[in-house]
Scaffold this active site. Structure first.
Site, PDB file in Angstrom:
ATOM      1  N   SER A 140       0.792  -0.975  -0.075  1.00  0.00           N
ATOM      2  CA  SER A 140      -0.074   0.053   0.028  1.00  0.00           C
ATOM      3  C   SER A 140       1.079   1.150  -0.073  1.00  0.00           C
ATOM      4  O   SER A 140       2.206   1.140   0.376  1.00  0.00           O
ATOM      5  CB  SER A 140      -0.930   0.136   1.373  1.00  0.00           C
ATOM      6  OG  SER A 140      -1.469   1.122   1.482  1.00  0.00           O
ATOM      7  N   TYR A 153      -2.404  -0.882  10.609  1.00  0.00           N
ATOM      8  CA  TYR A 153      -2.602  -1.219   9.305  1.00  0.00           C
ATOM      9  C   TYR A 153      -1.227  -0.887   8.332  1.00  0.00           C
ATOM     10  O   TYR A 153      -0.617  -1.540   7.820  1.00  0.00           O
ATOM     11  CB  TYR A 153      -3.607  -0.675   8.667  1.00  0.00           C
ATOM     12  CG  TYR A 153      -3.763  -0.797   7.063  1.00  0.00           C
ATOM     13  CD1 TYR A 153      -4.104  -1.990   6.486  1.00  0.00           C
ATOM     14  CD2 TYR A 153      -3.522   0.095   6.107  1.00  0.00           C
ATOM     15  CE1 TYR A 153      -4.040  -2.500   5.465  1.00  0.00           C
ATOM     16  CE2 TYR A 153      -3.659  -0.117   4.725  1.00  0.00           C
ATOM     17  CZ  TYR A 153      -4.133  -1.289   4.231  1.00  0.00           C
ATOM     18  OH  TYR A 153      -4.304  -1.600   2.865  1.00  0.00           O
TER      19      TYR A 153
HETATM   20  N1  NAP Z   1      -8.700  -0.296  -0.975  1.00  0.00           N
HETATM   21  C1  NAP Z   1      -7.577   0.112  -1.005  1.00  0.00           C
HETATM   22  O1  NAP Z   1      -7.599   1.592  -0.985  1.00  0.00           O
HETATM   23  C2  NAP Z   1      -6.250  -0.338  -0.843  1.00  0.00           C
HETATM   24  C3  NAP Z   1      -5.205   0.486  -0.842  1.00  0.00           C
HETATM   25  C4  NAP Z   1      -3.920  -0.171  -0.589  1.00  0.00           C
HETATM   26  C5  NAP Z   1      -3.814  -1.482  -0.471  1.00  0.00           C
HETATM   27  N2  NAP Z   1      -4.919  -2.409  -0.603  1.00  0.00           N
HETATM   28  C6  NAP Z   1      -4.653  -3.928  -0.332  1.00  0.00           C
HETATM   29  O2  NAP Z   1      -5.401  -4.480  -1.272  1.00  0.00           O
HETATM   30  C7  NAP Z   1      -5.558  -5.754  -0.931  1.00  0.00           C
HETATM   31  C8  NAP Z   1      -6.967  -5.970  -1.244  1.00  0.00           C
HETATM   32  O3  NAP Z   1      -8.014  -5.293  -0.659  1.00  0.00           O
HETATM   33  P1  NAP Z   1      -9.083  -4.563  -1.507  1.00  0.00           P
HETATM   34  O4  NAP Z   1      -9.100  -3.204  -1.437  1.00  0.00           O
HETATM   35  O5  NAP Z   1      -9.370  -5.409  -2.557  1.00  0.00           O
HETATM   36  O6  NAP Z   1     -10.351  -5.027  -0.220  1.00  0.00           O
HETATM   37  P2  NAP Z   1     -11.636  -5.954  -0.281  1.00  0.00           P
HETATM   38  O7  NAP Z   1     -12.431  -5.879  -1.418  1.00  0.00           O
HETATM   39  O8  NAP Z   1     -12.204  -5.948   1.191  1.00  0.00           O
HETATM   40  O9  NAP Z   1     -10.716  -7.469  -0.518  1.00  0.00           O
HETATM   41  C9  NAP Z   1     -10.292  -7.926   0.679  1.00  0.00           C
HETATM   42  C10 NAP Z   1      -9.791  -9.501   0.249  1.00  0.00           C
HETATM   43  O10 NAP Z   1      -9.260 -10.210   1.141  1.00  0.00           O
HETATM   44  C11 NAP Z   1      -9.821 -11.206   1.780  1.00  0.00           C
HETATM   45  N3  NAP Z   1      -9.310 -11.664   3.250  1.00  0.00           N
HETATM   46  C12 NAP Z   1      -9.368 -11.222   4.101  1.00  0.00           C
HETATM   47  N4  NAP Z   1      -9.108 -11.740   5.316  1.00  0.00           N
HETATM   48  C13 NAP Z   1      -8.823 -13.014   4.675  1.00  0.00           C
HETATM   49  C14 NAP Z   1      -8.314 -14.083   5.290  1.00  0.00           C
HETATM   50  N5  NAP Z   1      -7.868 -14.614   6.324  1.00  0.00           N
HETATM   51  N6  NAP Z   1      -7.995 -15.301   4.216  1.00  0.00           N
HETATM   52  C15 NAP Z   1      -8.155 -15.058   2.916  1.00  0.00           C
HETATM   53  N7  NAP Z   1      -8.743 -13.983   2.584  1.00  0.00           N
HETATM   54  C16 NAP Z   1      -8.902 -12.870   3.321  1.00  0.00           C
HETATM   55  C17 NAP Z   1     -11.265 -10.582   1.973  1.00  0.00           C
HETATM   56  O11 NAP Z   1     -12.094 -11.931   2.018  1.00  0.00           O
HETATM   57  P3  NAP Z   1     -13.629 -11.777   2.473  1.00  0.00           P
HETATM   58  O12 NAP Z   1     -14.422 -11.473   1.448  1.00  0.00           O
HETATM   59  O13 NAP Z   1     -13.986 -13.262   2.712  1.00  0.00           O
HETATM   60  O14 NAP Z   1     -13.492 -10.910   3.686  1.00  0.00           O
HETATM   61  C18 NAP Z   1     -11.379 -10.274   0.411  1.00  0.00           C
HETATM   62  O15 NAP Z   1     -11.358 -11.122  -0.652  1.00  0.00           O
HETATM   63  C19 NAP Z   1      -5.574  -5.828   0.887  1.00  0.00           C
HETATM   64  O16 NAP Z   1      -4.018  -6.279   1.172  1.00  0.00           O
HETATM   65  C20 NAP Z   1      -5.375  -4.491   1.259  1.00  0.00           C
HETATM   66  O17 NAP Z   1      -4.530  -3.943   2.176  1.00  0.00           O
HETATM   67  C21 NAP Z   1      -6.232  -1.956  -0.469  1.00  0.00           C
END
Ligand code: NAP
Length: 277
Positions: A140, A153
């Site tokens: 991130s 985080y």
């Molecule tokens: N959105 C942003 O602004 C942003 C910015 C920078 C980095 N990121 C990073 O990008 C990645 C994906 O996030 P996203 O934005 O796509 O959010 P998201 O839509 O909430 O997706 C997160 C994913 O992680 C899964 N997850 C959570 N805990 C888990 C576990 N114990 N085992 C396996 N899967 C698990 C969730 O599964 P469930 O559906 O079962 O909960 C979901 O599939 C994360 O690492 C986040 O830190 C996001």
């Protein structure tokens, strides 16, 4: 069809879902893994509609050793080799540092950091034996700079940055490359899945006003500055295709601006600029 097999963690929504799709659509034999396969229906209907025979599903909870071992073994048996591991699963823990309990911080690290270690340590021996592989870690912008109310985080993402940099030296001689993807604010389910530290929700918390301000700022940033998960997936594909991948890839205009500013400033100047923002 590309002769490469890829695993994506956290594929039920957002960035992970889009990475699984872009890889499968580009001919990579892709294993979209998720902790709850009941959440695979949206992806499954796309697979059916587009006749995407390159996309398969596997249950994988990064916090559960047994689940990780079983998933990787099943994938190795089905695919014969694992070329690409994309560590994407994660969530955000929000709250002022003083309001965040050590158990809440441990849980944050259990998913965002130890979860990634669990999958990577399972896959690395297989990649080392085949003398090739690519590990893509979804970090991130806050893996590069800390921000208020996201100390846990940001720490988990800083930790994975240090891990990636360090292990890349060790793995390169075995033909394994490690890449960091640093998205900015991305419009996904992330903000609905955010866990708020219990004490931070107390209206009498000394940080209550701080929390309100940050929530307002985040909402504004999501509405005006965010990028899409499809954009992040494109950056991941670019990293995978690169014959000589970079250590870091930024994903999103906002994060590009922040990092550019950070490079031009002292830490103190950046701190002041962020505070006034
Ligand atoms: N959105 C942003 O602004 C942003 C910015 C920078 C980095 N990121 C990073 O990008 C990645 C994906 O996030 P996203 O934005 O796509 O959010 P998201 O839509 O909430 O997706 C997160 C994913 O992680 C899964 N997850 C959570 N805990 C888990 C576990 N114990 N085992 C396996 N899967 C698990 C969730 O599964 P469930 O559906 O079962 O909960 C979901 O599939 C994360 O690492 C986040 O830190 C996001």
């Amino acid at each position: 069809m590309v002769d490469k097999n890829a695993i994506v963690t956290g594929s039920s929504s957002g960035i992970g879902k889009e990475i699984s799709l872009i890889l499968a659509r580009n001919g990579y034999n892709t294993f979209a893994t998720m902790r709850n396969l009941d959440k695979s229906s949206e992806l499954r209907s796309i697979v059916e509609k587009e006749k995407l025979s390159t996309l398969q599903f596997e249950q994988l909870d990064v916090t559960n050793e047994q689940s990780v071992q079983t998933a990787i073994r099943n994938i190795q048996n089905k695919a014969g080799k694992i070329d690409i591991l994309i560590n994407n699963a994660g969530y955000g823990l929000v709250g002022a540092f003083e309001d965040t309990s050590i158990d809440e911080i441990k849980q944050q690290f259990e998913t965002n950091f130890f979860g990634l270690i669990r999958t990577t340590q399972t896959v690395v021996p297989l990649m080392r034996a085949q003398k090739s592989g690519l590990i893509v870690n979804i970090s991130s912008g806050v893996g590069r700079f800390g921000i208020p109310t996201l100390s846990a985080y940001a720490s988990s993402k800083f930790a994975l940055e240090g891990l990636s940099e360090s292990m890349s030296y060790e793995l390169e001689p075995f033909g394994i490359r490690t890449v960091l993807i640093e998205p900015g604010v991305i419009k996904t389910n992330f903000f609905n899945s955010t866990v708020f530290a219990k004490k931070s929700q107390d209206p009498n918390s000394p940080y209550a006003d701080f929390m309100k301000n940050m929530e307002k700022n985040f909402t504004q940033m999501i509405e005006t500055k965010s990028s899409t998960p499809e954009e992040v997936a494109k950056v991941v594909l670019e990293a995978i295709i690169d014959t000589n991948p970079k250590i870091r890839y930024l994903a999103g205009k906002d994060v590009e601006e922040w990092i550019q500013a950070k490079k031009k400033m002292t830490d103190e100047e950046f701190h002041r600029m962020f505070k006034d923002h």
